[in-house]
Scaffold this motif. Structure first.
Motif, PDB file in Angstrom:
ATOM      1  N   ALA A  34       0.775  -1.247   0.000  1.00  0.00           N
ATOM      2  CA  ALA A  34       0.000   0.000   0.000  1.00  0.00           C
ATOM      3  C   ALA A  34       0.807   1.298   0.000  1.00  0.00           C
ATOM      4  N   PRO A  35       1.722   1.545   0.914  1.00  0.00           N
ATOM      5  CA  PRO A  35       2.378   2.868   0.889  1.00  0.00           C
ATOM      6  C   PRO A  35       3.154   3.100  -0.404  1.00  0.00           C
ATOM      7  N   ASP A  36       3.882   2.093  -0.856  1.00  0.00           N
ATOM      8  CA  ASP A  36       4.642   2.222  -2.099  1.00  0.00           C
ATOM      9  C   ASP A  36       3.718   2.351  -3.297  1.00  0.00           C
ATOM     10  N   ARG A  37       2.630   1.609  -3.294  1.00  0.00           N
ATOM     11  CA  ARG A  37       1.684   1.620  -4.416  1.00  0.00           C
ATOM     12  C   ARG A  37       1.116   3.015  -4.635  1.00  0.00           C
ATOM     13  N   ALA A  38       0.682   3.668  -3.568  1.00  0.00           N
ATOM     14  CA  ALA A  38       0.111   5.014  -3.693  1.00  0.00           C
ATOM     15  C   ALA A  38       1.144   5.999  -4.229  1.00  0.00           C
ATOM     16  N   MET A  39       2.365   5.902  -3.710  1.00  0.00           N
ATOM     17  CA  MET A  39       3.426   6.805  -4.154  1.00  0.00           C
ATOM     18  C   MET A  39       3.770   6.545  -5.623  1.00  0.00           C
ATOM     19  N   ALA A  40       3.910   5.290  -5.998  1.00  0.00           N
ATOM     20  CA  ALA A  40       4.256   4.936  -7.377  1.00  0.00           C
ATOM     21  C   ALA A  40       3.157   5.379  -8.345  1.00  0.00           C
ATOM     22  N   LYS A  41       1.913   5.219  -7.938  1.00  0.00           N
ATOM     23  CA  LYS A  41       0.790   5.633  -8.798  1.00  0.00           C
ATOM     24  C   LYS A  41       0.841   7.146  -9.042  1.00  0.00           C
ATOM     25  N   ARG A  42       1.074   7.919  -7.984  1.00  0.00           N
ATOM     26  CA  ARG A  42       1.127   9.375  -8.139  1.00  0.00           C
ATOM     27  C   ARG A  42       2.339   9.804  -8.954  1.00  0.00           C
ATOM     28  N   LEU A  43       3.488   9.153  -8.719  1.00  0.00           N
ATOM     29  CA  LEU A  43       4.679   9.475  -9.513  1.00  0.00           C
ATOM     30  C   LEU A  43       4.458   9.146 -10.983  1.00  0.00           C
ATOM     31  N   HIS A  44       3.751   8.063 -11.261  1.00  0.00           N
ATOM     32  CA  HIS A  44       3.433   7.715 -12.658  1.00  0.00           C
ATOM     33  C   HIS A  44       2.610   8.835 -13.294  1.00  0.00           C
ATOM     34  N   GLU A  45       1.656   9.355 -12.557  1.00  0.00           N
ATOM     35  CA  GLU A  45       0.844  10.470 -13.068  1.00  0.00           C
ATOM     36  C   GLU A  45       1.711  11.705 -13.326  1.00  0.00           C
ATOM     37  N   ILE A  46       2.601  12.013 -12.393  1.00  0.00           N
ATOM     38  CA  ILE A  46       3.464  13.189 -12.529  1.00  0.00           C
ATOM     39  C   ILE A  46       4.361  13.063 -13.759  1.00  0.00           C
ATOM     40  N   TRP A  59      11.703  -1.643 -15.082  1.00  0.00           N
ATOM     41  CA  TRP A  59      13.161  -1.791 -15.071  1.00  0.00           C
ATOM     42  C   TRP A  59      13.494  -2.446 -13.748  1.00  0.00           C
ATOM     43  N   TYR A  60      14.010  -3.649 -13.794  1.00  0.00           N
ATOM     44  CA  TYR A  60      14.234  -4.454 -12.589  1.00  0.00           C
ATOM     45  C   TYR A  60      12.937  -4.605 -11.798  1.00  0.00           C
ATOM     46  N   GLY A  61      11.824  -4.696 -12.530  1.00  0.00           N
ATOM     47  CA  GLY A  61      10.523  -4.887 -11.912  1.00  0.00           C
ATOM     48  C   GLY A  61       9.889  -3.639 -11.337  1.00  0.00           C
ATOM     49  N   MET A  62      10.540  -2.506 -11.482  1.00  0.00           N
ATOM     50  CA  MET A  62      10.040  -1.246 -10.937  1.00  0.00           C
ATOM     51  C   MET A  62       9.629  -0.300 -12.065  1.00  0.00           C
ATOM     52  N   PRO A  63       8.724   0.645 -11.791  1.00  0.00           N
ATOM     53  CA  PRO A  63       8.320   1.622 -12.798  1.00  0.00           C
ATOM     54  C   PRO A  63       9.503   2.461 -13.279  1.00  0.00           C
ATOM     55  N   ALA A  64       9.590   2.628 -14.587  1.00  0.00           N
ATOM     56  CA  ALA A  64      10.658   3.429 -15.189  1.00  0.00           C
ATOM     57  C   ALA A  64      10.121   4.087 -16.447  1.00  0.00           C
ATOM     58  N   TYR A  65      10.868   5.055 -16.943  1.00  0.00           N
ATOM     59  CA  TYR A  65      10.442   5.836 -18.110  1.00  0.00           C
ATOM     60  C   TYR A  65      11.646   6.034 -19.009  1.00  0.00           C
ATOM     61  N   ALA A  66      11.504   5.642 -20.269  1.00  0.00           N
ATOM     62  CA  ALA A  66      12.628   5.640 -21.201  1.00  0.00           C
ATOM     63  C   ALA A  66      12.442   6.670 -22.305  1.00  0.00           C
ATOM     64  N   ASP A  67      13.572   7.099 -22.870  1.00  0.00           N
ATOM     65  CA  ASP A  67      13.543   8.017 -24.013  1.00  0.00           C
ATOM     66  C   ASP A  67      13.273   7.237 -25.291  1.00  0.00           C
ATOM     67  N   GLN A  68      13.306   7.916 -26.421  1.00  0.00           N
ATOM     68  CA  GLN A  68      12.994   7.284 -27.706  1.00  0.00           C
ATOM     69  C   GLN A  68      13.997   6.207 -28.091  1.00  0.00           C
ATOM     70  N   ASP A  69      15.193   6.261 -27.531  1.00  0.00           N
ATOM     71  CA  ASP A  69      16.204   5.241 -27.806  1.00  0.00           C
ATOM     72  C   ASP A  69      16.083   4.043 -26.880  1.00  0.00           C
ATOM     73  N   ALA A  78      10.656   1.168  -5.039  1.00  0.00           N
ATOM     74  CA  ALA A  78       9.833   1.068  -3.847  1.00  0.00           C
ATOM     75  C   ALA A  78      10.688   0.774  -2.615  1.00  0.00           C
ATOM     76  N   ALA A  79      10.303   1.332  -1.491  1.00  0.00           N
ATOM     77  CA  ALA A  79      11.013   1.066  -0.238  1.00  0.00           C
ATOM     78  C   ALA A  79      10.958  -0.422   0.087  1.00  0.00           C
ATOM     79  N   SER A  80       9.850  -1.058  -0.228  1.00  0.00           N
ATOM     80  CA  SER A  80       9.672  -2.478   0.093  1.00  0.00           C
ATOM     81  C   SER A  80      10.607  -3.379  -0.700  1.00  0.00           C
ATOM     82  N   LYS A  81      11.104  -2.929  -1.824  1.00  0.00           N
ATOM     83  CA  LYS A  81      11.971  -3.774  -2.658  1.00  0.00           C
ATOM     84  C   LYS A  81      13.219  -4.212  -1.896  1.00  0.00           C
TER      85      LYS A  81
END
Length: 129
Positions: A34-46, A59-69, A78-81
């Motif tokens: 729960a705590p990580d999920r809420a934070m990750a969801k909001r960061l995804h929106e941002i 990326w290694y099972g965690m949310p990540a964002y890549a460029d066109q390459d 996540a803290a729980s990782k």
């Protein structure tokens, strides 16, 4: 006409990649405690709002964002990782954050206050170029 056909195919692949990335990242977020999920969801929106050109992925099972390459620009850990006392939002060398001879590439995140969200949004915009 051949060039346009190639463009249409490339656009379709990009759309499919983004849709798959969204599904993958949302599944990774849903699997977090729960705590990580809420934070990750909001960061995804941002990130999605402030750097729409970045492709969501895991990326290694965690949310990540890549460029066109395909290079990861920013990521959430996540803290729980690692059973850490705080989560981490970080940037890789593909991020355009260079500022002199030294700059931060990762930030400890205990909560997302309005000020923290504003700072992360500005960093994401800068990192994405």
């Amino acid at each position: 006409m051949k060039e346009r056909a190639q463009e249409v195919k490339a656009e379709a692949r990009a759309r499919a990649g983004r849709e798959e990335g969204e599904r993958t990242i949302k599944a990774a977020i849903a699997a977090m405690p729960a705590p990580d999920r809420a934070m990750a969801k909001r960061l995804h929106e941002i990130v999605s709002e402030n750097a729409p050109a970045l492709m969501p992925k895991t990326w290694y099972g965690m949310p990540a964002y890549a460029d066109q390459d395909g290079k990861v620009v920013c990521f959430f850990q996540a803290a729980s990782k690692f059973k850490a006392r705080y989560a981490t939002f970080g940037f890789n060398d593909a991020a355009q954050l260079d500022d002199g001879a030294i700059w931060a590439t990762a930030f400890a995140v205990k909560e997302l206050s309005a000020a923290a969200e504003k700072k992360i949004a500005a960093l994401v915009k800068q990192a994405a170029g």
